[in-house]
Structures are given as structure tokens and as C-alpha cells.
Design a protein around this motif. Structure first.
Motif, mmCIF file in Angstrom:
data_model
loop_
_atom_site.group_PDB
_atom_site.id
_atom_site.type_symbol
_atom_site.label_atom_id
_atom_site.label_comp_id
_atom_site.label_asym_id
_atom_site.label_seq_id
_atom_site.Cartn_x
_atom_site.Cartn_y
_atom_site.Cartn_z
ATOM 1 N N MET A 35 0.891 -1.288 0.119
ATOM 2 C CA MET A 35 -0.186 -0.094 0.073
ATOM 3 C C MET A 35 0.771 1.219 -0.206
ATOM 4 S SD MET A 35 -3.312 0.315 1.571
ATOM 5 C CE MET A 35 -4.798 1.757 2.367
ATOM 6 N N VAL A 45 -1.209 4.491 11.319
ATOM 7 C CA VAL A 45 -2.441 4.366 10.076
ATOM 8 C C VAL A 45 -2.627 3.075 8.826
ATOM 9 C CG1 VAL A 45 -4.607 4.882 9.052
ATOM 10 C CG2 VAL A 45 -3.727 6.399 10.247
ATOM 11 N N ILE A 46 -1.656 2.480 8.436
ATOM 12 C CA ILE A 46 -1.622 1.971 7.194
ATOM 13 C C ILE A 46 -1.545 0.750 8.652
ATOM 14 C CG2 ILE A 46 -0.669 0.817 5.526
ATOM 15 C CD1 ILE A 46 -0.931 3.647 4.388
ATOM 16 N N THR A 67 -4.192 -0.451 10.259
ATOM 17 C CA THR A 67 -5.415 -0.764 9.417
ATOM 18 C C THR A 67 -4.944 -2.494 9.707
ATOM 19 O OG1 THR A 67 -5.686 1.325 8.895
ATOM 20 C CG2 THR A 67 -6.465 -1.483 8.179
ATOM 21 N N PHE A 68 -3.479 -3.119 9.596
ATOM 22 C CA PHE A 68 -2.980 -4.581 9.170
ATOM 23 C C PHE A 68 -2.636 -5.329 10.492
ATOM 24 C CE2 PHE A 68 -2.431 -2.695 4.784
ATOM 25 C CZ PHE A 68 -3.238 -3.661 4.023
ATOM 26 N N THR A 82 -4.083 -5.296 13.124
ATOM 27 C CA THR A 82 -5.869 -5.457 12.898
ATOM 28 C C THR A 82 -6.428 -6.772 12.065
ATOM 29 O OG1 THR A 82 -6.642 -2.828 13.734
ATOM 30 C CG2 THR A 82 -8.056 -4.320 13.794
ATOM 31 N N VAL A 83 -6.016 -6.249 11.134
ATOM 32 C CA VAL A 83 -6.735 -7.763 10.189
ATOM 33 C C VAL A 83 -5.702 -8.990 10.496
ATOM 34 C CG1 VAL A 83 -7.030 -8.298 7.804
ATOM 35 C CG2 VAL A 83 -7.465 -5.732 8.678
ATOM 36 N N ARG A 90 -7.193 -10.219 14.099
ATOM 37 C CA ARG A 90 -8.657 -9.967 14.062
ATOM 38 C C ARG A 90 -8.767 -12.081 13.267
ATOM 39 N NH1 ARG A 90 -12.621 -6.910 15.564
ATOM 40 N NH2 ARG A 90 -14.283 -8.328 15.594
ATOM 41 N N PHE A 91 -7.684 -11.859 11.811
ATOM 42 C CA PHE A 91 -7.833 -12.457 12.220
ATOM 43 C C PHE A 91 -7.582 -14.083 12.698
ATOM 44 C CE2 PHE A 91 -5.187 -16.039 9.049
ATOM 45 C CZ PHE A 91 -5.902 -16.839 8.125
ATOM 46 N N ALA A 123 -8.469 -14.308 15.738
ATOM 47 C CA ALA A 123 -8.732 -14.128 17.104
ATOM 48 C C ALA A 123 -9.740 -15.185 16.196
ATOM 49 C CB ALA A 123 -9.850 -13.595 17.232
ATOM 50 N N ALA A 124 -10.828 -15.054 14.525
ATOM 51 C CA ALA A 124 -11.387 -16.281 14.676
ATOM 52 C C ALA A 124 -11.181 -17.233 13.591
ATOM 53 C CB ALA A 124 -12.090 -14.745 13.238
ATOM 54 N N TYR A 125 -10.193 -17.077 13.213
ATOM 55 C CA TYR A 125 -9.759 -18.648 12.678
ATOM 56 C C TYR A 125 -8.866 -19.579 13.477
ATOM 57 C CZ TYR A 125 -12.015 -16.493 8.832
ATOM 58 O OH TYR A 125 -13.212 -16.135 8.151
ATOM 59 N N PRO A 148 -8.170 -19.230 17.276
ATOM 60 C CA PRO A 148 -8.276 -18.905 18.786
ATOM 61 C C PRO A 148 -7.114 -19.444 19.733
ATOM 62 C CG PRO A 148 -10.101 -19.917 18.314
ATOM 63 C CD PRO A 148 -9.704 -20.424 16.923
ATOM 64 N N TRP A 203 -13.958 -6.418 6.886
ATOM 65 C CA TRP A 203 -12.691 -7.370 7.713
ATOM 66 C C TRP A 203 -14.173 -7.786 9.311
ATOM 67 C CZ3 TRP A 203 -10.794 -10.938 6.054
ATOM 68 C CH2 TRP A 203 -9.587 -12.314 7.206
ATOM 69 N N ILE A 230 -15.859 -14.753 16.330
ATOM 70 C CA ILE A 230 -14.697 -14.766 16.801
ATOM 71 C C ILE A 230 -16.088 -14.848 17.872
ATOM 72 C CG2 ILE A 230 -13.972 -12.848 18.314
ATOM 73 C CD1 ILE A 230 -12.448 -11.634 16.001
#
Lengths: 352, 209, 202
Positions: B58, B77-78, B81-82, B84-85, B88-89, B91-93, B95, C28, C36
Motif C-alpha cells: 500500500m 494508520v496503514i 489497519t493490517f 488489526t486485520v 482479528r484473523f 482470533a476468528a480462525y 483462537p 473484515w 470470534i
């Protein structure tokens, strides 16, 4: 002399062969070996009979009483640990000498002292492979990583012990009674040290046991009297700075005494503090290590006082019952700073 | 100001010669904190590489657009952002990995390695070159973290990637999974690398061969 | 571009970047949020299942001392246990423990340490003790069935003799004590909440 002149002055060089020849690999130590080493040092120049080996062998002699008592009290356990620790220290020293390509430094006795001191600070039930690991760590990381004898910041034996304490916290704090302690039926039953007893159970031990050493504890630290005999020999021969043990013990006594006066029920008496744990061994043999303690008289007072203060704080408020090791290591770290600020004035120096 | 090295060198340099940890001592916080097991080292390395690659993409794309005066704010900021991505990734897939790495994934945002590469490289070079550079740096970072993790896990827990390899006879060295073990191991690794890279030894090697 | 003043350009570019970043994150988030939340729910359910006796459902209730989870069986209205979180400081950092209590508030039905940063190999035995090959979970397991009145007590180097005693961990006295202190404190809180609520009958 210009370069040209220089080359003329030298005997004619043999012509370099056209084909590149494999240069013979020579160990670095053999490249230049004068018969009497040329030592460069700034003034003042003293003439003295003291050499590194002479000092070191005197320290070893001073450790004899404590070692003998360790052998008497803990018998085969002590033999195993002392032999393992000393032999692995010597082997490690030899190997490092080989790798660094320097002459062998075993005869100077410093590796022997490190191994012996480390053994004396270990609990009698400690495993032999663990002992060897601590000894190798003390020599390789504690001494040679810093540049060898004279360049190490921390006392190598204590660093080895700190490594073992962090690696094997349970065996390093599991104690057994001496085999000679009469009130024990079963051999090798675990027993808290006097300091541990006080910290976790609120029990004080009898002073007579602390002085003769017939109590649970590390191999060489149980008997205050045996250590003091060796230590005083060192002080008389002037191989240790008397200010350091004196200020260390005094500061421990005063600081713990202050707490004891405030609340005698919750804090142990200063006399108990003086004679328990590894304080005597630490004050006489480890804090006085010439390499890692301050060189000035004022610095020595500061060093001992600081170590005593830290020791009492750790013993009374820390998570561990004993703090001699950490108090000395911490003050070792302060030594360069102390040296800088207690440097004597140059003759005629005007303070800016 | 853009780099003139060959593309291959651009990629290779981060792995050994300019390795972010071994040569530049960047990103030491995650290096020391999460390498108590090889798995954790690998996960942290991959997450960092992902952030590095996407922010480089980017930033090199926007490099002519971002005014010099606000570049740091823009970069952060950029990067955030990544990060956080990535957080979250996981945490979601994954854990369990997310739980064992704890706060260190969000802390990637302050990893000097990432901002450093943006400032020193991506903001001055094209997209392709920047991605190559980031990939090399990322692989170098993963390499060090995994090696550290393997050494510390073997000595500190007697296992490797979670599989016990040393038997009951081995008493784990607790210190290796504590912070001092991280400092010791990293110090010894850097010493070995410096010894290997030592110019005088390199000359010796050339002379012998 | 060149006609734009520098400050306008700065504002424009930063706005662009933040909008872009906001867009990525919002997108996202919609993808990952349910996953989550699902994992959180599962973890909570597993922890409650670990500390309470067998049950079919549980309901949660907010109180001034945090959420309590009341577990029931389908066959009866009577709760089989109450679970709640207890937090406090351990040897090095915060401990978060899921606690299960019998509905009479007399006995523990189990505990599970969810978060801790105790000394590895010593304090971590409050979660699992790898040195004890036969029973690595002996420390948390011994809380099952322990009486909570007058309060939990740690005994050292000995087997517990009273029904409110648990055995401490050798070398980690502070961690063992921290667990019982945290439990005692929060149990007292929950007891007051539970009695003011009308007890197990409600």
C-alpha cells in the motif's frame, strides 16, 4: 624512514612463488611468544610477589575449612557435587582455551575456585548433571563471554548459580538435613532451610546450629564459623578487601536490626540474619572477588553497604527466602559506576 | 534515492546479510517475548510478514501521493489497519494461537522492523521491489523466530513444535522459557553469526579455498 | 496536484488513507465478528462446563460483582450450581479464575484458571503440573467438593485434614495462597448477592 628505505633495510625477501600456496594454519598463540612477556601498564609501578596464581591458590586454601565441613556433614553427596563441579569447570576452561587459541589458564586456579565456590552454594541433593551444567555456564558465559579472567562483570560462580536457580527452581530450593544431624530418623528427608522456615512458617532456628553448620542448607554455607576462619585468613593475607565483608555484614545487621526493632514479632533478629543462609560465604568469598568489586576504599564501603541493604529487602519482602546471590550480582552490576564516582582526585585536580 | 541492487539481491539481503534481527536488531520485543515455543515463533513471524507485505504494497503504491510532512501518520494508520486485520484473523480462525500470543499481535504495530522498512524502502521504491524486499525481510524474521523458538522449546520444555522429543531423563531448563533464556539464546546466536561473518575469518576462508 | 496547497493535500491524503483503512476494517469485522463471538461463547461454555456439575442449560445474570451463570437441568427448576469469575493478583500478574459453587453456597464444584502469568514450572502448577505424571491437574482438581466456610485454607507440605483445606504447591506458596485469597474474596461477594436475591429457591 620511508617505505623504500625500510624494505632495503630488511633482509631480502625470498621471491614469492607464482602459484598461490596454501598458507600453513598456525594456532594464533604460537605466532609470537616472547620469553618474558612485555607488560605495558600506567604508573604507579609496584613490585610485588603477588601473582594471579598466588592469590587464587590462597583463596582455595581459605576455602578448605568450609569444604571439609561440607564433606563431614553431607558426605558422599558433597563429594559428588564438588568433584563434578570442579572437574566440569576445569574441562570447560580447557575447551574455551582451545577454541580461543590462547595458552592454558588452568594453572592460575581461577576455574578451580569458580567450580568449588559454585559447588559450595548448591543444595546437597542437587543432581550431578545440573551441577555440571551450572559449572560450564559459569566458566563459558560467566567468565569467557565477557573476555576471560579480569574482564568479567559478574562473579562467575554466582552467575552459574543464578542460571541453575532460574532453570531448576524446585531442586535448587529442596534441602536435606546433614547426615550428622541427630534428630533425623530418615536419611535425606527434605527440610526447609532456617531462612525458609522463618519466611514460610515463622520459625526461628537455634543459633548454635547456624554457627557449627549442623543444619539444612547448601553444601558450604551452613557453618558460619568454618567460613569465617577461611575468610579471616584471606583478610589477614590481604587477598580480600576487609572493608567489603565488614560493610556487608554491618549493613545487613543494621538494616535488619531496624526492621526487628520496629516489629520483633514479624521480622527475625539481626543476629539470626547474620548467621543464616549464604551470607558468610557470600560476604567473605564472593563479594570480595577482586575482579568484580570496586577498587577504591570508599567504593568498597558503598559496595558492601548496598549489598547488605538489598539482601535484607529480598529476604524480608521478596518471593525467595534467600537473597545473597542476587544482592551480590546486583552490586557487581553497579561496580563500574561506583568505581567512576569514587575515583580519587588527581594530584592538583580542581573540581569543575 | 531508489535502490539499484538486482532484484535477487533485494530479496536475499533480508534473509542473512541485512537480517532484521541478527544484523539490525529490529523487532526485538516479539523476538524475545513469544519465542518460548517454535509454534509461537512461527505464528508471530507469519503475522509480522503479512503486515509487512501488505503495508509495503500500500505504501509503495501511495508513495508519490503522501506528503512528506504527514508520512509517519499515514504509515502508522496503514500498518495499524493490517495489524488489526491479522489480529482479528487469528482470533476468528486460530483462537488457540491468538490466546497464546496474547497482546503481542496488536503490538506488531510498534515493531520497528515494519515502520523501518516503510521509511527506508517502500516509500522510495516501486511496488514490485518493495514487495521483494518485504518478503525477504519477513522470511529472515520468521527464520530467526523459529530457530530461537526451536532452541528454547527443546531446552525449556523438551519438545519441538509441541511434540515431546526428549525423554523423561531430561529435566527442562526452566530459564529457557523465561525472558532471560530469550536474551541468552539471542545473544549467543548473534555472536555466532558475527563470528561467521567476521571479515578476517572470511579472508581466511577465501585463502584456504 | 501542484495547484493544491500543501495543507489541503495533507488533509486529503490522510482522509483518503483513513477512509480506506476504515473500509478495510469494517469489511473484515463483519466477516470475523460472528466467528470470534462464537469462539468466546464456546470458551465460556467449556469453562462453565468444567467447573459445574452436569447441566443442560445455564442462564446468565448481571450482578454488582460481575456476571453469574446459573446452571439448571431440564428436569427441574432447581439450579445445580452457580459459576462466576474471580479476579485478583497472583505472584506476578492478574489471575482470572472461573469458579463453580453449589447452589447452597457451601461447597466448590470446581475451579478453572483461565488467565495467569505465574512463574513457569512453579506457579503455573495452579493450572497444570507436568512434573506429576499421574495426576497433572491435582491442584485445581482438589478444589472440587471443598467447603468454603469459614474460608478456604492452604496447608503446606501435608495432606489436608479439614474439609475446607487444600494442599499448597511446594515452592509456589504465594501462587497457591493467591488462588485461595481470590476465591475467598469473590465467594463472600457472591454469597451476599445470592442471599439478597432470595437464595436457591428463586
Amino acid at each position: 624512514m620511508t617505505e623504500e628505505n625500510l624494505s632495503q633495510a630488511l633482509p631480502e625477501q625470498p621471491e614469492t612463488p607464482k602459484k598461490p600456496v596454501k598458507p600453513k594454519k598456525e594456532p594464533r598463540a604460537k605466532l609470537y611468544k616472547p620469553e618474558t612477556p612485555l607488560i605495558l601498564a600506567s604508573s604507579p609501578h609496584f613490585h610485588t610477589r603477588d601473582t594471579v596464581p598466588r592469590i587464587m591458590w590462597n583463596v582455595i586454601a581459605a576455602l578448605v575449612p568450609a569444604t571439609v565441613l561440607a564433606l563431614v556433614y553431607f558426605q558422599w553427596a558433597a563429594v559428588g557435587i564438588i568433584l563434578t563441579s570442579v572437574s566440569s569447570a576445569l574441562i570447560a576452561e580447557m575447551l574455551v582455551n582451545r577454541v580461543k587459541g590462547e595458552s592454558f589458564t588452568i594453572p592460575d586456579g581461577s576455574a578451580l575456585i569458580t567450580g568449588l565456590l559454585l559447588a559450595l552454594t548448591l543444595p546437597p541433593s542437587f543432581s550431578l548433571d545440573g551441577t555440571a551444567l551450572g559449572s560450564v555456564f559459569a566458566i563459558v558465559v560467566g567468565k569467557h563471554f565477557f573476555g576471560g579472567l579480569g574482564y568479567n562483570i559478574f562473579n562467575p560462580a554466582l552467575l552459574g548459580r543464578a542460571f541453575l536457580q532460574a532453570s531448576f527452581p524446585v531442586p535448587m530450593t529442596t534441602w536435606t538435613w546433614p547426615l550428622t544431624a541427630r534428630y533425623v530418623e530418615v536419611d535425606g528427608v527434605t527440610a526447609a532451610t532456617p531462612l525458609g522456615l522463618f519466611k514460610f512458617e515463622g520459625v526461628t532456628s537455634e543459633l548454635s546450629g547456624l554457627i557449627t553448620g549442623n543444619i539444612s542448607g547448601s553444601l558450604g554455607e551452613t557453618s558460619a564459623i568454618a567460613i569465617a576462619i577461611g575468610g579471616i585468613y584471606l583478610l589477614i593475607r590481604k587477598y580480600a578487601d576487609w572493608r567489603i565483608p565488614l560493610s556487608f555484614l554491618m549493613s545487613t545487621f543494621l538494616v535488619s536490626g531496624a526492621f526487628w526493632l520496629i516489629s520483633p514479632e514479624s521480622y527475625p533478629s539481626p543476629v539470626f540474619q547474620l548467621f543464616s543462609g549464604g551470607l558468610m560465604l557470600g560476604a567473605f568469598f564472593m563479594a570480595t572477588d577482586m575482579v568484580t568489586c570496586p577498587v577504591t576504599a570508599r567504593g568498597a564501603w558503598i559496595f558492601g553497604a548496598g549489598a547488605g541493604f538489598i539482601l535484607v529487602i529480598i529476604r524480608l519482602f521478596g518471593g525467595l527466602p534467600e537473597g545473597v546471590m542476587y544482592s551480590i550480582l546486583l552490586m557487581n552490576a553497579f561496580t563500574p559506576l561506583i568505581n567512576r564516582y569514587t575515583r580519587p582526585k588527581f594530584f592538583g585536580e580542581v573540581r569543575a | 534515492m531508489s535502490s539499484t541492487l538486482s532484484l535477487k539481491t533485494e530479496f536475499i539481503k533480508g534473509i542473512w546479510k541485512e537480517n532484521p534481527v541478527m544484523a539490525s536488531l529490529l523487532g526485538l520485543c516479539p523476538t524475545l517475548a513469544v519465542t518460548n515455543a517454535a509454534n509461537n515463533g512461527l505464528a508471530m513471524g507469519l503475522a509480522t510478514t503479512f503486515v509487512l507485505l501488505s503495508s509495503s504494497l500500500m505504501i509503495s503504491a501511495l508513495r508519490n501521493l503522501i506528503p512528506h510532512q504527514v508520512r509517519i501518520a499515514g504509515y502508522i494508520v496503514i500498518i495499524a489497519t493490517f495489524v488489526t486485520v491479522a489480529d482479528r484473523f487469528l482470533a476468528a480462525y486460530f483462537p488457540s494461537i491468538s490466546a497464546s500470543l496474547g497482546p503481542y499481535i496488536p503490538l506488531i504495530v510498534v515493531n520497528c522492523l515494519i515502520l523501518g522498512r516503510q521509511e527506508a524502502f517502500s516509500s522510495r521504491n516501486g511496488i514490485g521491489r518493495s514487495l521483494l524486499d518485504s518478503l525477504g525481510m519477513g522470511i529472515g524474521f520468521i527464520f530467526v523466530l523459529v530457530v530461537l523458538g526451536i532452541i528454547r522449546e527443546i531446552l525449556g520444555s523438551g519438545s519441538i513444535f509441541g511434540f515431546a522429543i526428549l525423554g523423561d531423563w531430561f529435566t527442562p531448563w526452566m530459564v529457557m522459557i523465561l525472558p532471560p533464556g530469550a536474551f541468552l539464546t539471542l545473544g549467543i546466536l548473534i555472536a555466532l553469526a558475527n563470528w561467521y561473518n567476521d571479515p578476517s575469518r572470511a579472508k581466511e576462508r577465501r585463502a584456504v579455498s | 496536484m501542484s495547484k493544491m496547497s500543501l495543507s489541503t493535500r495533507m488533509i486529503l491524503v490522510l482522509t483518503l488513507i483513513t477512509v480506506l483503512s476504515g473500509g478495510i476494517l469494517a469489511g473484515w469485522d463483519t466477516i470475523t465478528k460472528p466467528k470470534i463471538a462464537f469462539h468466546r461463547q464456546e470458551a465460556l461454555k467449556a469453562a462453565i462446563g468444567d467447573v459445574l456439575p452436569a447441566h443442560d442449560t445455564y442462564s446468565s445474570e448481571e450482578t454488582e460483582f460481575g456476571t453469574i451463570y446459573i446452571a439448571t437441568r431440564d428436569s427441574s427448576d432447581q439450579p445445580v450450581g452457580v459459576a462466576f469469575m474471580a479476579m485478583g493478583s497472583g505472584f506476578q500478574g492478574e489471575l482470572r479464575i472461573m469458579v463453580g459453587l453449589s447452589p447452597e453456597m457451601t461447597q466448590l464444584t470446581g475451579i478453572k484458571v483461565l488467565e495467569q502469568i505465574e512463574t513457569p514450572g512453579l506457579g503455573t502448577k495452579i493450572v497444570v503440573d507436568p512434573s506429576n505424571k499421574k495426576d497433572p491437574y491435582w491442584f485445581p482438581a482438589q478444589f472440587r467438593g471443598v467447603h468454603v466456610s469459614p474460608e478456604l485454607v492452604v496447608v503446606k507440605n501435608a495432606k489436608p485434614t479439614q474439609n475446607n483445606e487444600v494442599q499448597g504447591i511446594t515452592g509456589a506458596t504465594i501462587s497457591s495462597k493467591a488462588v485461595t485469597d481470590i476465591l475467598n474474596n469473590q465467594i463472600a461477594n457472591i454469597k451476599t448477592v445470592w442471599t439478597s436475591r432470595g437464595g436457591p429457591e428463586s
